[in-house]
Design an enzyme around this catalytic site. Structure first.
Site, PDB file in Angstrom:
ATOM      1  N   LEU A  74      -2.249   3.897 -18.581  1.00 15.13           N
ATOM      2  CA  LEU A  74      -3.113   3.517 -18.892  1.00 15.13           C
ATOM      3  C   LEU A  74      -4.628   4.943 -17.977  1.00 15.13           C
ATOM      4  O   LEU A  74      -5.191   5.281 -18.852  1.00 15.13           O
ATOM      5  CB  LEU A  74      -3.908   2.115 -18.642  1.00 15.13           C
ATOM      6  CG  LEU A  74      -3.181   1.587 -19.079  1.00 15.13           C
ATOM      7  CD1 LEU A  74      -3.221   0.181 -17.764  1.00 15.13           C
ATOM      8  CD2 LEU A  74      -4.264   0.885 -20.288  1.00 15.13           C
ATOM      9  N   ALA A 121       3.074   1.206 -17.390  1.00 20.98           N
ATOM     10  CA  ALA A 121       1.912   0.506 -18.043  1.00 20.98           C
ATOM     11  C   ALA A 121       1.088   1.113 -17.319  1.00 20.98           C
ATOM     12  O   ALA A 121      -0.208   1.758 -17.778  1.00 20.98           O
ATOM     13  CB  ALA A 121       1.970  -1.045 -17.808  1.00 20.98           C
ATOM     14  N   CYS A 124      -4.209   0.044  -7.801  1.00 25.16           N
ATOM     15  CA  CYS A 124      -3.127  -0.650  -8.644  1.00 25.16           C
ATOM     16  C   CYS A 124      -2.896   1.448  -9.073  1.00 25.16           C
ATOM     17  O   CYS A 124      -1.169   1.797  -8.905  1.00 25.16           O
ATOM     18  CB  CYS A 124      -2.930  -0.887  -9.511  1.00 25.16           C
ATOM     19  SG  CYS A 124      -2.585  -2.422  -9.581  1.00 25.16           S
ATOM     20  N   LYS A 164      -2.285   4.501  -6.460  1.00 26.58           N
ATOM     21  CA  LYS A 164      -0.685   4.132  -6.019  1.00 26.58           C
ATOM     22  C   LYS A 164       0.693   3.888  -6.493  1.00 26.58           C
ATOM     23  O   LYS A 164       1.750   4.541  -6.825  1.00 26.58           O
ATOM     24  CB  LYS A 164      -1.091   2.427  -5.101  1.00 26.58           C
ATOM     25  CG  LYS A 164       0.240   1.728  -4.692  1.00 26.58           C
ATOM     26  CD  LYS A 164      -0.316   0.957  -3.924  1.00 26.58           C
ATOM     27  CE  LYS A 164      -0.320  -0.668  -5.246  1.00 26.58           C
ATOM     28  NZ  LYS A 164       0.729  -1.660  -5.297  1.00 26.58           N
ATOM     29  N   PRO A 216       0.422  -1.204   0.214  1.00 24.16           N
ATOM     30  CA  PRO A 216      -0.316  -0.218  -0.200  1.00 24.16           C
ATOM     31  C   PRO A 216       0.790   1.153   0.077  1.00 24.16           C
ATOM     32  O   PRO A 216       1.951   1.095   0.001  1.00 24.16           O
ATOM     33  CB  PRO A 216      -0.860  -0.446   1.168  1.00 24.16           C
ATOM     34  CG  PRO A 216       0.023  -0.984   2.032  1.00 24.16           C
ATOM     35  CD  PRO A 216       0.796  -2.043   1.157  1.00 24.16           C
TER      36      PRO A 216
HETATM   37  C1  UDX Z   1      -2.777  -5.089  -4.746  1.00 22.52           C
HETATM   38  C2  UDX Z   1      -2.247  -5.322  -6.465  1.00 22.52           C
HETATM   39  O1  UDX Z   1      -2.733  -5.512  -7.262  1.00 22.52           O
HETATM   40  C3  UDX Z   1      -0.410  -5.387  -6.460  1.00 22.52           C
HETATM   41  O2  UDX Z   1      -0.256  -5.348  -7.331  1.00 22.52           O
HETATM   42  C4  UDX Z   1       0.356  -4.710  -5.529  1.00 22.52           C
HETATM   43  O3  UDX Z   1       1.613  -4.813  -6.017  1.00 22.52           O
HETATM   44  C5  UDX Z   1      -0.609  -5.650  -4.121  1.00 22.52           C
HETATM   45  O4  UDX Z   1      -1.609  -4.783  -3.802  1.00 22.52           O
HETATM   46  P1  UDX Z   1      -3.198  -7.815  -4.407  1.00 22.52           P
HETATM   47  O5  UDX Z   1      -3.252  -8.927  -4.641  1.00 22.52           O
HETATM   48  O6  UDX Z   1      -4.824  -6.929  -5.242  1.00 22.52           O
HETATM   49  O7  UDX Z   1      -2.190  -7.062  -5.234  1.00 22.52           O
HETATM   50  O8  UDX Z   1      -3.162  -7.459  -2.692  1.00 22.52           O
HETATM   51  P2  UDX Z   1      -4.271  -8.295  -1.637  1.00 22.52           P
HETATM   52  O9  UDX Z   1      -5.362  -8.732  -2.177  1.00 22.52           O
HETATM   53  O10 UDX Z   1      -3.985  -7.351  -0.776  1.00 22.52           O
HETATM   54  O11 UDX Z   1      -3.456  -9.066  -0.939  1.00 22.52           O
HETATM   55  C6  UDX Z   1      -1.938  -9.899  -0.604  1.00 22.52           C
HETATM   56  C7  UDX Z   1      -2.513 -10.606   0.848  1.00 22.52           C
HETATM   57  O12 UDX Z   1      -0.977 -10.693   1.286  1.00 22.52           O
HETATM   58  C8  UDX Z   1      -3.771 -10.188   1.930  1.00 22.52           C
HETATM   59  O13 UDX Z   1      -4.416 -11.344   1.562  1.00 22.52           O
HETATM   60  C9  UDX Z   1      -2.393 -10.331   2.975  1.00 22.52           C
HETATM   61  O14 UDX Z   1      -2.753 -10.663   3.837  1.00 22.52           O
HETATM   62  C10 UDX Z   1      -1.287 -11.225   2.484  1.00 22.52           C
HETATM   63  N1  UDX Z   1      -0.518 -11.105   3.364  1.00 22.52           N
HETATM   64  C11 UDX Z   1       0.531  -9.532   3.790  1.00 22.52           C
HETATM   65  C12 UDX Z   1       0.683 -12.315   3.642  1.00 22.52           C
HETATM   66  O15 UDX Z   1       0.665 -13.111   3.375  1.00 22.52           O
HETATM   67  N2  UDX Z   1       1.526 -11.404   4.485  1.00 22.52           N
HETATM   68  C13 UDX Z   1       2.439 -10.200   4.878  1.00 22.52           C
HETATM   69  O16 UDX Z   1       3.205 -10.628   5.306  1.00 22.52           O
HETATM   70  C14 UDX Z   1       1.408  -9.813   4.122  1.00 22.52           C
HETATM   71  C1  UDX Z   2      -5.674  -1.955 -13.690  1.00 24.41           C
HETATM   72  C2  UDX Z   2      -4.210  -2.773 -15.038  1.00 24.41           C
HETATM   73  O1  UDX Z   2      -5.681  -2.443 -16.578  1.00 24.41           O
HETATM   74  C3  UDX Z   2      -3.627  -3.608 -14.628  1.00 24.41           C
HETATM   75  O2  UDX Z   2      -2.900  -3.657 -15.820  1.00 24.41           O
HETATM   76  C4  UDX Z   2      -3.201  -3.694 -13.833  1.00 24.41           C
HETATM   77  O3  UDX Z   2      -2.606  -5.398 -13.608  1.00 24.41           O
HETATM   78  C5  UDX Z   2      -3.648  -3.563 -12.048  1.00 24.41           C
HETATM   79  O4  UDX Z   2      -4.114  -2.197 -12.179  1.00 24.41           O
HETATM   80  P1  UDX Z   2      -7.405  -2.685 -12.599  1.00 24.41           P
HETATM   81  O5  UDX Z   2      -7.070  -1.608 -12.103  1.00 24.41           O
HETATM   82  O6  UDX Z   2      -8.133  -4.134 -11.777  1.00 24.41           O
HETATM   83  O7  UDX Z   2      -6.194  -3.315 -13.429  1.00 24.41           O
HETATM   84  O8  UDX Z   2      -8.927  -2.063 -13.606  1.00 24.41           O
HETATM   85  P2  UDX Z   2      -8.719  -1.351 -15.035  1.00 24.41           P
HETATM   86  O9  UDX Z   2      -9.156  -2.133 -15.897  1.00 24.41           O
HETATM   87  O10 UDX Z   2      -7.759  -0.533 -15.254  1.00 24.41           O
HETATM   88  O11 UDX Z   2      -9.722  -0.502 -14.377  1.00 24.41           O
HETATM   89  C6  UDX Z   2      -9.056   0.710 -13.283  1.00 24.41           C
HETATM   90  C7  UDX Z   2     -10.251   2.293 -12.878  1.00 24.41           C
HETATM   91  O12 UDX Z   2      -9.833   2.812 -14.351  1.00 24.41           O
HETATM   92  C8  UDX Z   2     -11.719   1.757 -13.331  1.00 24.41           C
HETATM   93  O13 UDX Z   2     -12.255   2.348 -11.875  1.00 24.41           O
HETATM   94  C9  UDX Z   2     -11.988   1.446 -14.112  1.00 24.41           C
HETATM   95  O14 UDX Z   2     -13.808   2.132 -14.376  1.00 24.41           O
HETATM   96  C10 UDX Z   2     -11.428   2.948 -14.399  1.00 24.41           C
HETATM   97  N1  UDX Z   2     -12.043   3.586 -16.411  1.00 24.41           N
HETATM   98  C11 UDX Z   2     -11.620   2.075 -16.995  1.00 24.41           C
HETATM   99  C12 UDX Z   2     -12.650   4.267 -16.770  1.00 24.41           C
HETATM  100  O15 UDX Z   2     -12.956   5.300 -15.837  1.00 24.41           O
HETATM  101  N2  UDX Z   2     -12.370   4.130 -18.175  1.00 24.41           N
HETATM  102  C13 UDX Z   2     -11.555   3.552 -18.855  1.00 24.41           C
HETATM  103  O16 UDX Z   2     -11.731   3.317 -20.125  1.00 24.41           O
HETATM  104  C14 UDX Z   2     -11.443   2.155 -18.190  1.00 24.41           C
END
Ligand code: UDX
Ligand code: UDX
Length: 469
Positions: A239, A235, A288, A291, A105
C-alpha cells in the site's frame, strides 16, 4: 468451552459462551473489541490497559480516540458485554482468548535501532500471561510484529507455563484509522495464522467461529503462523509503495506540466492497477506504514537479502523526500525566505477523521518551517494543542514560533501562506475570499492533499500550488 454467568444488562443474568480479553486499549484494540462485543452478545469482552487515563476515557463520554461511528458501537455494548479496566491480571485469568494489541514501536536504541520493532511490551505481556494464567488460553497476536514473534511468545510461555497449555495465533488487523468501524464491520478479509497441529487447528477454528458471526466464511483465511505475520507487513508495504510511486510521479508532473490526478485516474482505470491508494500527497504517515516497511527491511537484511532490503527501503526514502520537497517548495515560492513570516498549517493528524498524529507528515513540515525561522500556526479539528507541541518540539519543550489556533480562520489571519497538510473536509468548505482579505499579499496556498479547487482560488487572487500540478 465452559459456560460462565455474566450480565447482559444490569440485573439480568445471561450465560456468556466465552470470555475474551484484549491487552492494549489503543487504536487497534479498542475498536476491534467493541465490534466483537457488538456482533457477539454471548461473548464477554474485557479490554485492559496499563494506562489508567486511557481506560478512564474509554469509560467516559469522550472516547480517547476519534473514529467516526465508534461512539455508537461503544454505547451499545459498554457495561453489557464490553468492559474497560486496568485489571490486566483479572482479565487474563478469566479469559479463554487473550488478544495482544500493545504497541510495537520502532526500536530507538541498540541493535536494529531505527528499523527493528521494539518487542519489549510483547515480551512483558507474554511473561504476565504465563505468571497469571491458571488454565489453558488461546493467545492472539493483534499487534503488528516481525515474522516469527509468535515463536518468542511461545518460548516465553513454555518456559514459564507450569504445565498450562497455550496456543498462539496471529490475527493481524487490517483496519485503517478513520474508517475503522466500516472496515471491521465488512472486512475484505480476516487473516488467522496458526500452527498446523491438532491443537493449533482447534484454536484457529475457535477464532474463526468468533469472526464467522458476521464475516462471510469465504473472507476468513487461515494460514500458517509465519505467512500471517508476514502478510501484514507485506500488505502495508504494498500500500505504501503505491503512494510513494504516485508521489515520485507527482514530482515529474510538476516538472513536465502533466497533472498527477489525471495520470492517476488514467492508470487507475486499468483493472490490473485499480484506482485506490493513488492519491498523491505531502507524504504518508500513520503508525504502520513506515514502521512496518522498516521492519521488513530489517528482516530482509537479517536473512541476508540486502537487495530486497534496499528495494523496500526506497519506499520510505521517497516518502521522506516528498515531505521535504513540500516544505522546500513553500520556502522557494515565498522568495526563498520564510523567516518571521506567518505560515498557517491546516491539519495535523496523519489523515482525516482521526486524532492520531503518529508519523504525520505535518510533523516534518512544521519542523522544517521552524528551522527556517517561520512563525507556524497550526489548526486541526481533532488534535489537542498539547499533542501538536509535543510532536513537533518534543516533550515539555516550548518554542514561541509554534502556536496552535482554535479555528482555521484564526490560524490564517495575518498569514503569508497556508499549507494544507491533512485532507479534513472542513478545509474544502472554508470561505477563502474572507481568508484572503485577512492575509498578507501576495497570499500563497500550498495544497498538500489536492483537495482544493486551485483554479477558483487563483481566480480569487491566491498564488496556488498543488502536488503534481
Ligand atoms: C498500533 C498499530 O496499529 C499496531 O498495528 C501496531 O502493532 C502497534 O501500534 P495501536 O492500537 O494504534 O496499535 O497502538 P496504541 O494506540 O499505542 O495502543 C497500545 C496500547 O497498549 C496503549 O494504550 C498502551 O498503554 C497499552 N500497553 C502497552 C499496555 O497496556 N501494556 C503494555 O505492556 C504496553
Ligand atoms: C494502514 C493500512 O491501510 C491498514 O490496512 C493497516 O491495518 C494499518 O495501516 P492507516 O495507517 O490507518 O492504515 O491509514 P491509511 O488509510 O492506510 O493511510 C496511511 C497514510 O497514507 C495516510 O497518511 C494517508 O493520508 C496516506 N495516503 C493514503 C496517501 O497519501 N495517498 C493515498 O492514496 C492513500
Amino acid at each position: 468451552m465452559k459456560i460462565v454467568l455474566g450480565f447482559a444488562r444490569p440485573g439480568r443474568k445471561v450465560a456468556f459462551r466465552m470470555k475474551i480479553c484484549c491487552i492494549g486499549a489503543g487504536y487497534v484494540g479498542g475498536p476491534t473489541m467493541a465490534m466483537i462485543a457488538l456482533k457477539a452478545p454471548d461473548i464477554e469482552v474485557r479490554v485492559v490497559d496499563m494506562n489508567a487515563t486511557r481506560i478512564a476515557a474509554w469509560n467516559s463520554g469522550t472516547l480517547p480516540i476519534y473514529e467516526p461511528g465508534l461512539d455508537d458501537v461503544v454505547k451499545q455494548t459498554r457495561g453489557k458485554n464490553l468492559h474497560f479496566s486496568t485489571d490486566v491480571n483479572g482479565a487474563i485469568k478469566a479469559a479463554d482468548i487473550i488478544f495482544v494489541a500493545v504497541n510495537t514501536p520502532t526500536k530507538t536504541y541498540g541493535v536494529g535501532a531505527g528499523r527493528a520493532a521494539d518487542l519489549r511490551f510483547i515480551e512483558s505481556v507474554a511473561r504476565t500471561i504465563a505468571e497469571v494464567a491458571t488454565g489453558p488460553k488461546i493467545i492472539v497476536e493483534k499487534s503488528t510484529i516481525p515474522v516469527k514473534t509468535a515463536e518468542t511468545i511461545k518460548d516465553i510461555l513454555a518456559a514459564n507455563a507450569r504445565g498450562i497449555k497455550f496456543e498462539v495465533l496471529s490475527n493481524p488487523e487490517f483496519l485503517a484509522e478513520g474508517t475503522a468501524v466500516a472496515d471491521l464491520q465488512m472486512p475484505d478479509r480476516v487473516l488467522i495464522g496458526g500452527e498446523r497441529t491438532p491443537g493449533g487447528e482447534q484454536a484457529m477454528q475457535t477464532l474463526v467461529d468468533v469472526y464467522a458471526r458476521w464475516v462471510p466464511r469465504d473472507r476468513i483465511i487461515t494460514t500458517n503462523l509465519w505467512s500471517s505475520e508476514l502478510s501484514k507487513l507485506v500488505a502495508n508495504a504494498f500500500l505504501a509503495q503505491r503512494i510513494s510511486s504516485i508521489n515520485s510521479i507527482s514530482a515529474l508532473c510538476e516538472a513536465t506540466g502533466a497533472d498527477v490526478d489525471e495520470v492517476a485516474n488514467a492508470i487507475g482505470k486499468d483493472s490490473r492497477i485499480g484506482p485506490k491508494f493513488l492519491k498523491a500527497s505531502v507524504g504518508f504517515g500513520g503508525s504502520c506504514f513506515q514502521k512496518d516497511i522498516l521492519n521488513l527491511v530489517y528482516l530482509c537484511e537479517h536473512f541476508g537479502l540486502p537487495e530486497v532490503a534496499a528495494y523496500w527501503d526506497g519506499v520510505v526514502k521517497m516518502n521522506d523526500w516528498q515531505k521535504r520537497r513540500f516544505s522546500t517548495k513553500i520556502v522557494r515560492a515565498l522568495f526563498n525566505t520564510v523567516a518571521d513570516k506567518k505560515i498557517a498549517v491546516l491539519g495535523f493528524a496523519f489523515k482525516k477523521d482521526t486524532n492520531d498524529t503518529r508519523e504525520s507528515a505535518a510533523i516534518a513540515v512544521c519542523r522544517d518551517l521552524l528551522a527556517e525561522q517561520a512563525n507556524v500556526v497550526v489548526y486541526d479539528p481533532q488534535v489537542p494543542a498539547d499533542e501538536i507541541r509535543r510532536d513537533v518540539l518534543g516533550k515539555g519543550k516550548e518554542d514561541a514560533r509554534l502556536t496552535v489556533a482554535k479555528t482555521a480562520y484564526e490560524a490564517t489571519e495575518g498569514a503569508h501562506a497556508i499549507a494544507v497538510v491533512t485532507e479534513w473536509d472542513e478545509f474544502k468548505k472554508l470561505d477563502y475570499a474572507k481568508i484572503l482579505g485577512t492575509m498578507h499579499k501576495p497570499a500563497f496556498i500550498f495544497d498538500g492533499r489536492n483537495i482544493l479547487d486551485l483554479c477558483k482560488l487563483t481566480a480569487l487572487g491566491f498564488r496556488t500550488y498543488g502536488i503534481g500540478k
